[in-house]
Each structure stands twice: as C-alpha cells, then as structure tokens.
Design a protein around this motif. Structure first.
Motif, PDB file in Angstrom:
ATOM      1  N   LYS A  15       0.838  -1.191   0.000  1.00  0.00           N
ATOM      2  CA  LYS A  15       0.000   0.000   0.000  1.00  0.00           C
ATOM      3  C   LYS A  15       0.884   1.256   0.000  1.00  0.00           C
ATOM      4  O   LYS A  15       2.017   1.230   0.502  1.00  0.00           O
ATOM      5  N   TRP A  40      -2.566   0.909  -4.047  1.00  0.00           N
ATOM      6  CA  TRP A  40      -1.377   0.060  -4.103  1.00  0.00           C
ATOM      7  C   TRP A  40      -0.296   0.754  -4.924  1.00  0.00           C
ATOM      8  O   TRP A  40      -0.598   1.410  -5.927  1.00  0.00           O
ATOM      9  N   GLN A  83      -1.998  -7.225   3.177  1.00  0.00           N
ATOM     10  CA  GLN A  83      -1.632  -5.852   2.813  1.00  0.00           C
ATOM     11  C   GLN A  83      -0.396  -5.827   1.908  1.00  0.00           C
ATOM     12  O   GLN A  83       0.075  -4.753   1.531  1.00  0.00           O
TER      13      GLN A  83
END
Ligand SMILES: [Zn+2]
Length: 278
Positions: A15, A40, A83
């Motif tokens: 991210k 992203w 993530q």
C-alpha cells in the motif's frame, strides 16, 4: 577485485501508506493507515545482491518464494499479510536465478547474509542448505515464534536445518554508525546497525576500489525515500528509522556510495551505471 550484482526475485506490491508512513504518525496509527489505504504502489522488485569477493561468494538476502501464493502458506488469521502482494514464479526464485548465472546455490555460495528476517528476505533460504547463514542476533530475537509471525516473519516456513550464525554489532564505529561487524578478513564487507524498519536490522557495506556499495535491505525502500527523509509505514519506531536515514546520508557524504535498497526499482540501474548518492 570485488563485484556486486543485483538479482531480482519477483515482485512485491504494498500500500502507498506502507511505502511512506505519514509524518508525525506513531507506530499504531501508521498500521491503521495501511489497512485503510485502498491504493497500491506499482509492483516493486524483490532484490538480492551477489557479492563476489576474493574470500568467497556472499549473497545478501534471499528474496521470496513462489510458495508464498500457495493457499495456506501465509497465516490466514493475520490480516497484515493481505496488505502485501507477492508474485514470484518458480524460476524467479534466487536459486534458479543463480543457476542461470552458472552458480550452483547448493554448493557455490559461501555465505548468505540476511539484513533481517522478513519473509521476502528469507523465502529463498531453502536453496542454500550448505552455506553459512549470517543474520543479526538482535533481529532474530524478535523474528521467531508468534512475535515474528505478527511482524512479517514466517518462522514456521524456515528450513528445518536453519541455524543461523547470529552476529552482534560489537565492532568499531564506522562513520555515523556507532558499531559494526566485519564479515571478511580484509574488512571490505561489513555490517552496520540500521534499526527502524524493524529492531536489529543491519545493512551491508561493501568497499570496492573507489566506490562503496551500501546494501540497505529495508532500512529505506528507495533512494527517493531516503533523500526525502521519509520513513516507512510498518516501522514500530519512526524516530529510530529517521535516525537511520540520517546516518546513511552522513555515511554517503563521506565516501562515494551507491545505495542499493531491496525494493528500489532504480537500484539495478544505479548499480550498473555506478551512480553514487549525491
Ligand atoms: Zn522488511
């Protein structure tokens, strides 16, 4: 003669809030920011570096593994692992990459040096069952067991034979770094403490003829981040991470230094061009 080569072992996406943590935000707030972030970054390389030195072949970090995408490989109970997206094809692992260069990983790498034990640095360890594996003692201490699994390490996936040679930073100061640890007898490969991304993280300094390579691991994700004084979103200790960035810049001001972070898309080009940090 000492040479350093970059080896890309697939791609990682994170991210935007992981690449750069919000200034003034503490460790917990930064992690919340990552979970909330819907953006992203572009796929980033997962880099290892091969050092060919008169005393042997040294590999810095081992990248990640294609098995990262096998269902059940990552702990499903921990949302952190969703993530980060790792994409590695089997032939992109560090073992096949070395074989393609004519180097047998099982017999021709004298030592593997880990900057830290995050999964995208240890995922290729299986290829080196007979090499010395050197790692920072202070980082290993926080990378094992549940604590490690909660912070980006996969100790349950390490090779059963893994028994790293754990080293402490108990040698002399090197420029702005308060301690060091020589790796080679000639002192041209050495470790320095670069904590912040994680506790106990180390960087590898390689002093060649007229140029120094600084293999930064994840002490900074990129030269751009370093120059902007931007720490990452996963650090538990932003102030220490920032102090490490300052130390790297001070170091590079004293000797011509090529900065080689593990996820910097520009690192291979700088290495090829001999582009030093201004
Ligand atoms: Zn890391």
């Amino acid at each position: 003669m000492i040479t350093v080569s970059a080896i890309e072992t697939g791609k990682a996406r994170m991210k935007t809030a992981q690449r750069v943590g919000a200034e003034g935000r503490g460790a917990i707030g930064r992690k919340i920011d990552i979970f909330r972030d819907r953006h992203w970054v572009e796929p980033l390389p997962i880099l290892c570096f091969l050092i060919e030195h008169p005393e042997g072949r040294f590999l810095v970090d081992t990248g990640d593994t294609w098995r990262n995408s096998v269902p059940g490989y990552l702990p499903g109970w921990h949302p952190f692992y969703r993530q980060v997206q790792i994409r590695v094809a089997p032939h992109e692992e560090v073992g096949p990459r070395l074989l393609a260069r004519g180097i047998d990983p099982a017999t021709e790498i004298d030592a593997v040096i880990l900057t830290h034990f995050h999964h995208d640095h240890t995922g290729g360890l299986d290829h080196f069952p007979r090499s010395r594996i050197i790692g920072p003692r202070a980082n290993f201490a926080v990378s094992r067991g549940l604590r490690g699994m909660l912070t980006g390490c996969l100790p349950q996936r390490w090779p059963v034979w893994l028994s790293p040679e754990l080293v402490a930073m108990d040698g002399p100061a090197v420029g702005p770094f308060p301690a060091s640890r020589p790796v080679t007898r000639d002192g041209r490969i050495l470790l320095v403490p670069t904590p912040g991304h994680v506790d106990g993280h180390v960087a590898v300094i390689v002093r060649g003829e007229g140029v120094t390579w600084f293999l930064a691991g994840d002490a900074t994700y990129s030269q751009a981040n370093l120059l902007a004084g931007q720490t990452d979103g996963v650090t538990n200790d932003p102030a220490t991470a920032l102090a490490t960035l300052r130390a790297i810049r001070q170091f590079a001001a004293r000797e011509p230094t090529i900065l080689l972070p593990a996820h910097d898309p520009q690192a291979p080009a700088r290495l090829a061009a001999g582009a030093v940090l201004a």
